[in-house]
Write an enzyme that holds these catalytic residues in place. Structure first.
Site, mmCIF file in Angstrom:
data_model
loop_
_atom_site.group_PDB
_atom_site.id
_atom_site.type_symbol
_atom_site.label_atom_id
_atom_site.label_comp_id
_atom_site.label_asym_id
_atom_site.label_seq_id
_atom_site.Cartn_x
_atom_site.Cartn_y
_atom_site.Cartn_z
ATOM 1 N N ARG A 140 31.133 38.984 54.964
ATOM 2 C CA ARG A 140 30.886 38.613 53.566
ATOM 3 C C ARG A 140 29.929 37.454 53.427
ATOM 4 O O ARG A 140 29.632 37.025 52.308
ATOM 5 C CB ARG A 140 32.183 38.166 52.903
ATOM 6 C CG ARG A 140 33.077 39.286 52.553
ATOM 7 C CD ARG A 140 34.129 38.774 51.609
ATOM 8 N NE ARG A 140 35.267 39.628 51.738
ATOM 9 C CZ ARG A 140 36.070 39.962 50.732
ATOM 10 N NH1 ARG A 140 35.876 39.489 49.553
ATOM 11 N NH2 ARG A 140 37.070 40.754 50.933
ATOM 12 N N LYS A 165 37.003 49.398 47.512
ATOM 13 C CA LYS A 165 36.779 49.422 48.959
ATOM 14 C C LYS A 165 38.058 49.730 49.735
ATOM 15 O O LYS A 165 38.052 50.547 50.637
ATOM 16 C CB LYS A 165 36.242 48.069 49.457
ATOM 17 C CG LYS A 165 34.879 47.692 48.928
ATOM 18 C CD LYS A 165 34.371 46.396 49.562
ATOM 19 C CE LYS A 165 35.292 45.209 49.338
ATOM 20 N NZ LYS A 165 35.361 44.737 47.933
ATOM 21 N N ARG A 216 36.019 35.073 41.916
ATOM 22 C CA ARG A 216 35.743 35.983 43.040
ATOM 23 C C ARG A 216 34.441 36.754 42.829
ATOM 24 O O ARG A 216 33.687 36.977 43.772
ATOM 25 C CB ARG A 216 36.907 36.961 43.221
ATOM 26 C CG ARG A 216 38.100 36.314 43.927
ATOM 27 C CD ARG A 216 39.393 37.044 43.658
ATOM 28 N NE ARG A 216 39.382 38.408 44.116
ATOM 29 C CZ ARG A 216 40.174 39.366 43.614
ATOM 30 N NH1 ARG A 216 41.022 39.086 42.643
ATOM 31 N NH2 ARG A 216 40.107 40.580 44.085
ATOM 32 N N ARG A 233 49.160 40.552 42.464
ATOM 33 C CA ARG A 233 48.442 39.792 43.483
ATOM 34 C C ARG A 233 48.038 38.440 42.925
ATOM 35 O O ARG A 233 47.521 38.348 41.815
ATOM 36 C CB ARG A 233 47.198 40.574 43.912
ATOM 37 C CG ARG A 233 47.155 40.840 45.400
ATOM 38 C CD ARG A 233 45.978 41.700 45.759
ATOM 39 N NE ARG A 233 44.738 40.947 45.875
ATOM 40 C CZ ARG A 233 43.640 41.436 46.424
ATOM 41 N NH1 ARG A 233 43.624 42.675 46.884
ATOM 42 N NH2 ARG A 233 42.546 40.706 46.496
ATOM 43 N N ARG A 245 45.512 46.063 38.212
ATOM 44 C CA ARG A 245 46.202 45.867 39.488
ATOM 45 C C ARG A 245 47.116 44.642 39.410
ATOM 46 O O ARG A 245 48.202 44.629 39.970
ATOM 47 C CB ARG A 245 45.178 45.700 40.616
ATOM 48 C CG ARG A 245 45.824 45.591 41.990
ATOM 49 C CD ARG A 245 44.808 45.657 43.102
ATOM 50 N NE ARG A 245 44.034 44.432 43.220
ATOM 51 C CZ ARG A 245 43.028 44.253 44.050
ATOM 52 N NH1 ARG A 245 42.631 45.243 44.815
ATOM 53 N NH2 ARG A 245 42.376 43.116 44.107
HETATM 54 P P1 ADP Z 1 38.682 41.705 47.077
HETATM 55 O O1 ADP Z 1 37.533 42.388 47.711
HETATM 56 O O2 ADP Z 1 39.418 42.588 46.108
HETATM 57 O O3 ADP Z 1 38.330 40.380 46.482
HETATM 58 P P2 ADP Z 1 40.052 41.341 49.644
HETATM 59 O O4 ADP Z 1 41.403 41.892 49.781
HETATM 60 O O5 ADP Z 1 38.971 42.000 50.417
HETATM 61 O O6 ADP Z 1 39.786 41.346 48.095
HETATM 62 O O7 ADP Z 1 40.053 39.775 50.011
HETATM 63 C C1 ADP Z 1 40.962 38.892 49.410
HETATM 64 C C2 ADP Z 1 40.664 37.439 49.816
HETATM 65 O O8 ADP Z 1 40.748 37.303 51.257
HETATM 66 C C3 ADP Z 1 39.276 36.911 49.451
HETATM 67 O O9 ADP Z 1 39.190 36.457 48.129
HETATM 68 C C4 ADP Z 1 39.146 35.777 50.487
HETATM 69 O O10 ADP Z 1 39.906 34.648 50.120
HETATM 70 C C5 ADP Z 1 39.766 36.352 51.727
HETATM 71 N N1 ADP Z 1 38.773 37.067 52.566
HETATM 72 C C6 ADP Z 1 38.767 38.405 52.829
HETATM 73 N N2 ADP Z 1 37.738 38.728 53.623
HETATM 74 C C7 ADP Z 1 37.059 37.580 53.862
HETATM 75 C C8 ADP Z 1 35.900 37.234 54.596
HETATM 76 N N3 ADP Z 1 35.193 38.164 55.271
HETATM 77 N N4 ADP Z 1 35.496 35.949 54.635
HETATM 78 C C9 ADP Z 1 36.176 35.006 53.991
HETATM 79 N N5 ADP Z 1 37.271 35.248 53.262
HETATM 80 C C10 ADP Z 1 37.719 36.508 53.186
#
Ligand code: ADP
Length: 198
Positions: free
Chosen positions: A89, A14, A145, A134, A128
């Site tokens: 989400r 994404k 996750r 990360r 990654r």
């Molecule tokens: P990925 O999709 O690779 O898991 P992201 O970079 O989109 O990673 O998100 C990393 C972290 O940021 C998530 O695991 C969560 O802790 C937090 N996060 C991101 N977007 C949201 C959201 N919309 N609601 C709650 N937590 C979020």
């Protein structure tokens, strides 16, 4: 005016596609993950508040996340559209986004679902981890996750499908190929990028 949303499991690509599509459509990519990580790195009050959630691969509480996005979408560059990556989400976040857009008299144009099977996303995330380190890319946290995604976020696909908004894109293949697939699917829906040279 283009209002897009990208949805898909962690590791589907994404973030990579969001950057490319935002450029193509001339709109800002708004990534809640990036916003949170930026704040954690810079040890801001928000960063200190959300660090433990990120490290554990848990979602940040909706009230906090919703407030961050509401603020971000008020900024001038989002007036002509936006691409949301990683938000909403949860069903509560969908309700909040609906409220925000309703207040502006607008709505989403398309929800792009990027798919990738679990083996592939785990491989990508572990790669990654090796490259970027990360904190949430360890095997255990990745598994968590993926579970949280399946439980809390995958149901959103049905919500948006019922509104006729979802286009599903196979996330396997070269980055450029996936972008081409998305651009083609969006063009079919009448959304044409302002730039196609990426
Ligand atoms: P990925 O999709 O690779 O898991 P992201 O970079 O989109 O990673 O998100 C990393 C972290 O940021 C998530 O695991 C969560 O802790 C937090 N996060 C991101 N977007 C949201 C959201 N919309 N609601 C709650 N937590 C979020």
């Amino acid at each position: 005016m283009t209002r897009l949303l990208l949805i898909g499991p962690p590791g589907a690509g994404k973030g990579t596609q969001a950057e490319r599509l935002a450029l193509a459509f001339g709109v800002p990519a708004v990534s809640t993950g990036d916003i949170f990580r930026y704040n954690v790195t810079n040890e801001t009050p928000l960063g200190l508040e959300v660090k433990s959630y990120l490290d554990a691969g848990a979602y940040v509480p909706d009230t906090l996340t919703n407030a961050i996005v509401a603020d971000r979408l008020q900024e001038a560059d989002a007036a002509s559209g936006f691409l949301l990556d990683g938000y909403p989400r949860t069903t509560d976040q969908v309700a909040e986004l609906d409220r925000l857009l309703d207040a502006e008299g607008t709505q989403l144009d398309v929800v792009v679902l990027i798919t990738a099977d679990t083996d592939e996303v785990v491989t990508r995330l572990l790669k990654r981890a090796a490259e970027q380190g990360r904190a949430d890319d360890t095997a255990d946290v990745i598994r968590h996750r993926l579970d949280v995604y399946a439980e809390q976020t995958a149901p959103l696909i049905d919500v948006y499908s019922a509104r006729g908004l979802v286009v599903t894109i196979d996330g396997l293949g070269a980055v450029e190929e996936v972008t081409e697939r998305i651009l083609a699917a969006l063009a079919e829906r009448g959304l044409r990028a302002s730039t196609t040279t990426l």
